[in-house]
Write a protein that holds these residues in place. Structure first.
Motif, short mmCIF file in Angstrom:
data_model
loop_
_atom_site.label_atom_id
_atom_site.label_comp_id
_atom_site.label_asym_id
_atom_site.label_seq_id
_atom_site.Cartn_x
_atom_site.Cartn_y
_atom_site.Cartn_z
N GLY A 27 -6.22 4.59 11.11
CA GLY A 27 -7.23 3.54 11.09
C GLY A 27 -7.52 3.08 9.67
N PRO A 28 -8.39 2.07 9.55
CA PRO A 28 -8.53 1.34 8.29
C PRO A 28 -9.38 2.01 7.22
N GLY A 29 -10.10 3.06 7.54
CA GLY A 29 -10.93 3.67 6.49
C GLY A 29 -12.12 4.43 7.05
N ARG A 63 -2.51 8.19 0.75
CA ARG A 63 -3.67 7.92 -0.10
C ARG A 63 -4.77 7.19 0.68
N LEU A 64 -4.38 6.30 1.60
CA LEU A 64 -5.38 5.46 2.27
C LEU A 64 -6.05 6.15 3.45
N VAL A 65 -5.65 7.38 3.75
CA VAL A 65 -6.22 8.07 4.91
C VAL A 65 -7.66 8.50 4.61
N LYS A 114 -1.09 8.20 8.52
CA LYS A 114 -0.92 7.03 7.67
C LYS A 114 -2.09 6.08 7.84
N GLY A 115 -2.46 5.40 6.76
CA GLY A 115 -3.57 4.44 6.84
C GLY A 115 -3.25 3.34 7.85
N GLY A 116 -4.28 2.89 8.54
CA GLY A 116 -4.12 1.77 9.48
C GLY A 116 -3.16 2.11 10.59
N ASP A 117 -2.17 1.26 10.79
CA ASP A 117 -1.12 1.48 11.79
C ASP A 117 0.16 1.90 11.07
N TYR A 169 3.21 1.30 11.47
CA TYR A 169 4.31 0.34 11.33
C TYR A 169 3.90 -0.95 10.61
N VAL A 170 2.65 -1.05 10.19
CA VAL A 170 2.25 -2.24 9.43
C VAL A 170 2.34 -1.90 7.95
N PHE A 171 3.41 -2.30 7.31
CA PHE A 171 3.66 -2.01 5.89
C PHE A 171 3.43 -0.54 5.59
N THR A 186 -5.13 -1.36 12.72
CA THR A 186 -4.64 -1.82 11.42
C THR A 186 -5.75 -2.49 10.61
N SER A 187 -5.71 -2.26 9.31
CA SER A 187 -6.68 -2.90 8.42
C SER A 187 -6.54 -4.41 8.46
N ALA A 188 -5.36 -4.91 8.81
CA ALA A 188 -5.14 -6.35 8.80
C ALA A 188 -6.09 -7.09 9.73
N GLN A 244 -12.61 -5.52 -0.27
CA GLN A 244 -12.13 -4.28 -0.90
C GLN A 244 -12.69 -3.09 -0.14
N GLU A 245 -11.83 -2.10 0.09
CA GLU A 245 -12.24 -0.86 0.77
C GLU A 245 -13.05 -1.14 2.04
N GLY A 246 -12.48 -2.03 2.86
CA GLY A 246 -13.18 -2.42 4.08
C GLY A 246 -13.41 -1.25 5.02
N PRO A 275 -7.60 -2.83 -5.61
CA PRO A 275 -7.00 -2.40 -4.34
C PRO A 275 -7.67 -1.10 -3.88
N PRO A 276 -7.61 -0.76 -2.61
CA PRO A 276 -7.03 -1.57 -1.53
C PRO A 276 -7.94 -2.72 -1.15
N ALA A 277 -7.34 -3.88 -1.01
CA ALA A 277 -8.12 -5.05 -0.63
C ALA A 277 -7.28 -5.96 0.24
N ILE A 278 -7.97 -6.71 1.07
CA ILE A 278 -7.31 -7.66 1.97
C ILE A 278 -7.82 -9.05 1.65
N1 SAH Z 1 -0.53 0.52 7.46
C1 SAH Z 1 -1.72 -0.03 6.84
C2 SAH Z 1 -1.39 -0.95 5.70
C3 SAH Z 1 -0.63 -0.30 4.58
S1 SAH Z 1 -0.32 -1.37 3.23
C4 SAH Z 1 -2.55 -0.72 7.91
O1 SAH Z 1 -2.07 -0.97 9.03
O2 SAH Z 1 -3.73 -1.01 7.64
C5 SAH Z 1 -1.71 -1.02 2.21
C6 SAH Z 1 -2.61 -2.24 2.11
O3 SAH Z 1 -3.42 -2.35 3.27
C7 SAH Z 1 -3.59 -2.21 0.98
O4 SAH Z 1 -2.99 -2.59 -0.23
C8 SAH Z 1 -4.58 -3.22 1.43
O5 SAH Z 1 -4.11 -4.54 1.27
C9 SAH Z 1 -4.64 -2.96 2.92
N2 SAH Z 1 -5.72 -2.03 3.26
C10 SAH Z 1 -5.60 -0.87 3.91
N3 SAH Z 1 -6.81 -0.32 4.12
C11 SAH Z 1 -7.71 -1.17 3.60
C12 SAH Z 1 -9.13 -1.18 3.50
N4 SAH Z 1 -9.87 -0.19 4.01
N5 SAH Z 1 -9.73 -2.22 2.90
C13 SAH Z 1 -9.00 -3.23 2.41
N6 SAH Z 1 -7.67 -3.28 2.47
C14 SAH Z 1 -7.02 -2.26 3.05
#
Ligand code: SAH
Length: 418
Positions: A186-188, A211-213, A262-265, A267-269, A293-295, A374-376, A402-405
């Protein structure tokens, strides 16, 4: 009702009915039936629904061909060939008629309207992968549910008893040497992991985390779990991925259950596909547990819906990691500039000035609303609202990191901020 066996005496005798392909009749088409039918379908029962009318949810099951519907009132012969009947009608006389027909045919009868008249009770249930815990409350469904909730909480906190045969989850491949799950964290916000992802985490022997976990998820791991921090692996980006693949495969081959978190999903980057291939090549069973996904989630929590009726009928998720003018870029920024919908850019801060300039150069208006989050979804969330023409300068001035969307499109100003 002659011949009816009085069921209230004696303790209930618990069973797990294996209903695959066996006829189960559900009488009634209202909310009770709506709640009962999914578990019967999950058991692969051959469900016959008898009711003059259905709720939309039941109608959807019929339309999808998951069950058969007789659009009329119950007749006793509906129970011919049935193994079980569920009565889900309010009308006590109609329900009693079903009970009588069921007794005659020696078919167990669950009664939503009258637990004393029932010959079988449905328990309160909690499911954890292959394990099902069913609780009967001595005829008091609320007591059953509160005990069930307590058991569920206990199992979620202490997964030990659920881990007896982890290979079972991986499907038909039973490698003696452990397995791997690629799990989206998940996203954070640690609460935005999925139920399945959290369960996997509590069953893991080894967790390899990005790192994003969310740190809190790792905080809750059992003390005996080996935690590998993938962000601390000391090589360049290419070697690091190789090294991660090697760690995952080696641990699984040693018979351990490895969760690659892994952060988010995944398979998304997230390079999840490469890790899956590495496992497959090594003959290690691997499953994927998608994540939020954070997207999508980061804009949402910042008050930005990625689509909105009459505003945006599309959203495009794109990586800004490679500069638009780089020969390595796979993104048609000129084509993206021609779209009217929402553009969600991940990993875009470093190249933001070049990206926004390219979009404007190819026709996306400078005044298009844009936002950076940032850091959503975390306590550190920062949201900046701007326009496509100004956002790069605003981000620099606000020292966003970063991390930012980055979100570009009319949806940025569709909902009131806050
Ligand atoms: N697999 C992840 C994305 C990995 S790429 C997903 O599905 O969310 C890493 C990028 O995701 C970061 O550089 C940033 O652009 C975005 N990201 C991930 N978590 C974020 C968060 N909590 N806030 C803002 N951007 C985030």
């Amino acid at each position: 009702m002659s011949g009816r066996v009085e069921p209230s005496g004696g303790n209930p005798y618990p069973l797990g009915l294996r209903l695959r392909g066996r006829r189960v009749v559900v009488v009634g088409g209202g909310t009770v039936a709506t709640r009962r039918v999914p578990a019967l379908l999950d058991a692969d029962a051959d469900v016959l629904l008898v009711a003059p009318e259905l709720t939309p949810a039941l109608r959807a099951h019929v339309d999808a061909g998951r069950l058969r519907w007789e659009a009329r009132r119950f007749v006793p012969s509906d129970l011919d060939g049935a193994w079980l009947v569920q009565v889900a009608v309010d009308d006590r006389r109609a329900a009693a008629a079903v009970s009588a027909a069921a007794d005659e045919r020696r078919v167990f009868c669950v009664r939503a309207d009258d637990r004393d008249a029932a010959t079988a009770w449905t328990p309160a249930v909690t499911r954890h992968g292959p394990v099902t815990v069913a609780v009967l409350g001595g005829g008091d469904p609320r007591r059953a549910m509160s005990v069930r909730d307590a058991v569920r909480a206990l199992l979620e906190a202490r997964p030990g008893p659920l881990s007896t045969d982890p290979a079972e989850e991986a499907g038909p491949v039973h490698a003696p040497g452990g397995r791997v799950a690629l799990v989206g964290a998940g996203p954070g916000d640690p609460e935005l992991i999925t139920v399945k992802g959290l369960r996997m985490l509590t069953e893991a022997d080894v967790v390899v985390a990005d790192r994003l976990v969310p740190g809190l998820l790792l905080d809750e791991l059992r003390a005996d779990v080996e935690l590998v921090d993938a962000s601390k692996i000391p090589y360049g980006p290419a070697r690091t991925q190789e090294e991660i693949n090697r760690i995952i495969v080696d641990r699984a081959r040693a018979g351990r259950f490895v969760v690659r978190l892994k952060g988010g999903d995944p398979y998304v980057f997230g390079r999840g596909g490469e890790e899956l291939l590495a496992c497959a090549e090594a003959g290690v069973p691997v499953t994927v547990v998608p994540g939020v996904t954070s997207a999508v989630a980061v804009p949402a929590v910042a008050g930005i819906p990625v689509t909105h009726r009459a505003v945006a009928h599309e959203f495009t998720v794109v990586s800004g990691h490679v500069a638009p003018d780089s020969p390595a870029s796979l993104v048609r920024w000129d084509a993206l500039a021609a779209l009217r919908g929402t553009l969600v850019i991940l990993m875009g801060l470093k190249n933001l000035a070049a990206i926004t300039a390219t979009l404007v150069a190819h026709g996306r208006p400078e005044g298009t609303p844009a936002a950076v989050v940032q850091e959503g979804t975390t306590g550190g969330q920062r949201v900046l609202r701007s326009t496509l023409g100004r956002v790069a300068a605003d981000v620099a001035a606000a020292h966003l990191r970063p991390p930012a969307i980055v979100v570009v499109g009319e949806v940025v100003t569709t909902l009131p901020p806050g």
